[in-house]
Design an enzyme around this catalytic site. Structure first.
Site, PDB file in Angstrom:
ATOM      1  N   SER A 186       0.795  -1.226   0.000  1.00 35.74           N
ATOM      2  CA  SER A 186       0.000   0.000   0.000  1.00 35.74           C
ATOM      3  C   SER A 186       0.827   1.276   0.000  1.00 35.74           C
ATOM      4  O   SER A 186       0.436   2.261  -0.600  1.00 35.74           O
ATOM      5  CB  SER A 186      -0.971  -0.001   1.178  1.00 35.74           C
ATOM      6  OG  SER A 186      -0.290  -0.224   2.383  1.00 35.74           O
ATOM      7  N   HIS A 214      -5.258  -2.955  -2.892  1.00 34.67           N
ATOM      8  CA  HIS A 214      -4.857  -1.993  -3.925  1.00 34.67           C
ATOM      9  C   HIS A 214      -4.810  -2.584  -5.325  1.00 34.67           C
ATOM     10  O   HIS A 214      -4.560  -1.873  -6.285  1.00 34.67           O
ATOM     11  CB  HIS A 214      -3.500  -1.380  -3.579  1.00 34.67           C
ATOM     12  CG  HIS A 214      -3.562  -0.582  -2.323  1.00 34.67           C
ATOM     13  ND1 HIS A 214      -4.030   0.708  -2.284  1.00 34.67           N
ATOM     14  CD2 HIS A 214      -3.283  -0.922  -1.048  1.00 34.67           C
ATOM     15  CE1 HIS A 214      -4.009   1.141  -1.042  1.00 34.67           C
ATOM     16  NE2 HIS A 214      -3.565   0.172  -0.270  1.00 34.67           N
ATOM     17  N   LYS A 245     -11.707   1.042  -1.931  1.00 35.91           N
ATOM     18  CA  LYS A 245     -10.702   1.746  -2.732  1.00 35.91           C
ATOM     19  C   LYS A 245     -11.208   1.873  -4.166  1.00 35.91           C
ATOM     20  O   LYS A 245     -12.060   2.694  -4.425  1.00 35.91           O
ATOM     21  CB  LYS A 245      -9.358   1.063  -2.549  1.00 35.91           C
ATOM     22  CG  LYS A 245      -8.862   1.402  -1.140  1.00 35.91           C
ATOM     23  CD  LYS A 245      -7.692   0.678  -0.619  1.00 35.91           C
ATOM     24  CE  LYS A 245      -7.390   1.216   0.783  1.00 35.91           C
ATOM     25  NZ  LYS A 245      -6.667   0.284   1.631  1.00 35.91           N
TER      26      LYS A 245
HETATM   27  C1  LIG Z   1      -6.757  -0.001   3.064  1.00 36.30           C
HETATM   28  C2  LIG Z   1      -6.193  -1.339   3.311  1.00 36.30           C
HETATM   29  C3  LIG Z   1      -6.838  -2.259   4.138  1.00 36.30           C
HETATM   30  C4  LIG Z   1      -8.058  -1.897   4.930  1.00 36.30           C
HETATM   31  O1  LIG Z   1      -9.168  -1.757   4.114  1.00 36.30           O
HETATM   32  P1  LIG Z   1     -10.368  -0.801   4.595  1.00 36.30           P
HETATM   33  O2  LIG Z   1     -11.496  -1.213   3.734  1.00 36.30           O
HETATM   34  O3  LIG Z   1      -9.934   0.597   4.370  1.00 36.30           O
HETATM   35  O4  LIG Z   1     -10.580  -1.097   6.038  1.00 36.30           O
HETATM   36  C5  LIG Z   1      -6.301  -3.521   4.255  1.00 36.30           C
HETATM   37  N1  LIG Z   1      -5.164  -3.866   3.618  1.00 36.30           N
HETATM   38  C6  LIG Z   1      -4.506  -2.998   2.826  1.00 36.30           C
HETATM   39  C7  LIG Z   1      -3.257  -3.436   2.135  1.00 36.30           C
HETATM   40  C8  LIG Z   1      -4.990  -1.707   2.670  1.00 36.30           C
HETATM   41  O5  LIG Z   1      -4.315  -0.838   1.926  1.00 36.30           O
END
Ligand SMILES: *Cc1c(COP(=O)(O)O)cnc(C)c1O
Length: 397
Positions: A186, A214, A245
């Protein structure tokens, strides 16, 4: 009148806050006054957004909004109960079928956030007699899931397959071995070496879990993520992702075999003990998946712009971390300079905050740029121009 106890309490908390401030790690909320789009209004000021995880630019797509509004009118605002009691709507079931198809798996289960999906899977699948191998750059929700599972957790060096192999070689006494990795990291934007991970997993009889927060909607022939990108959909048994996302809604999921999903429904505490996501959110996620499958040109455009940003920044002399995803981190170093750089970028009309420890290792503070399918070539020109000007003022370029 304040009691002595209340005074001490305030003093202790202030001391902790001062310490955070002294290290340059104090965090403040920024207020968005518009939808998260290619341009945003931040505290009244219009800026070009280059830091959102809304990779496909779907969060203000009229079709998504319409789908949400219809669900809202039909099913109301809240789901009113957990999935196992009164909160399971046809929308949830349809979305889970869609995710399973998209990920090329038998079944899927939706959780309220990606964070919860990781906690859920890791705690349901691993316990005291098991061992988890976790990449050192994995997301905080994986780290927390490992801790909460009470399994033995072994952290291997980032993407270092020799290190992973030697650690796996010492794990035969455990009941179950689980390798967990971000698909796309991330804060770094690089892709996990999944073919090698899968090979080691076969050699040492381990399960593989990939966090595709991602990569969902971005990587792979069909945009379904890292396993798809490498052609390993069948080998990666536990596929996690978020709906928050590129899918531009809210929530997380696990996709895998029918038995895996059935077990999670029965054992995953974040699923059992939390109210289900509301209908409007689920409808938006379903709509996004339909768009992702029918409009591959969004991914193609995104990929082309990301390549332009990377090469443009390299030409300017920036320290761009290697990769080929829409996450483009520019290394700055110390936290204070990174914060100053973000401030200067903002003066130039670009919103891209500094990422500092503990999110990234000390000394590797950075500006984490992300590109969206809604950006244009002119936006990229503006970004590069802003970076050159801001970099000179901060003394980086
Ligand atoms: C953003 C993210 C999460 C968490 O997801 P949310 O839906 O925002 O709680 C988990 N793992 C990674 C790698 C992330 O970037």
């Amino acid at each position: 009148m304040e009691t002595i106890q209340a005074e001490r309490y305030a003093e202790q908390l202030s001391a902790e806050l001062n310490e955070i401030q002294r290290k340059g790690l104090y965090r403040q909320l920024r207020r968005m006054d518009s939808a998260s789009s290619r341009t945003v209004t931040v505290e009244g000021k219009p800026l070009l957004m280059f830091a959102s995880n809304n990779y496909l630019g779907l969060s203000d797509d009229p079709r998504m909004i319409e789908a949400s509004v219809i669900a809202l009118r039909t099913f109301g605002t809240g789901s009113s109960g957990s999935r196992l009691t009164t909160g399971n709507f046809i929308l949830h079931e349809q979305l889970e079928k869609q995710i399973a198809g998209f990920k090329n798996q038998q079944a899927a289960i939706v959780f309220n956030t990606g964070y919860m999906a990781n906690l859920a899977a890791l705690t349901a699948l691993a316990g005291e007699s098991d061992i988890i191998f976790s990449d050192e750059w994995n997301h905080a929700s994986i780290i927390d899931g490992c801790r909460l599972s009470r399994a033995q957790t072994v952290v291997y060096r980032h993407a270092d397959m020799a290190d992973l192999q030697s650690k796996l070689a010492n794990s035969s006494r455990y009941r179950r071995r689980l390798i967990v990795t971000d698909g796309v990291f991330s804060m770094d934007g690089d892709i996990a070496p999944l073919p090698e991970i899968v090979r080691l997993a076969e050699q040492f009889d381990a399960w593989v879990m990939v966090d595709d927060a991602h990569a969902t909607g971005v990587l792979g022939e069909r945009g379904s993520g890292t396993a798809d990108y490498f052609g390993l959909s069948k080998q990666v048994m536990i596929q996690m992702g978020t709906l928050s996302k590129s899918i531009a809604a809210e929530g997380g999921y696990i996709a895998g075999s029918a038995e895996l999903i059935d077990l999670l429904r029965n054992r995953a505490r974040p699923f059992i003990y939390s109210t289900a996501l509301p209908p409007a959110v689920i409808a938006a996620a379903s709509c996004a998946l339909r768009i992702i499958e029918s409009e591959p040109e969004r991914r193609v455009h995104l990929c082309r712009l990301a390549t332009r940003v990377r090469s443009g920044l390299e030409e300017l002399g920036c320290r761009v971390m290697k990769g080929n995803t829409p996450i483009i981190p520019v290394l700055i170093g110390d936290a204070e300079t990174a914060v100053r750089m973000a401030g200067e970028l903002e003066r130039e009309g670009v919103f891209a905050p500094a990422i500092r420890p503990p999110t990234v290792p000390s000394g590797s503070s950075r500006i984490r740029l992300t590109v969206m399918a809604s950006h244009t070539d002119a936006d990229v020109d503006c970004l590069l121009h802003a970076f050159a000007a801001a970099g000179r003022r901060v003394g980086l370029l």
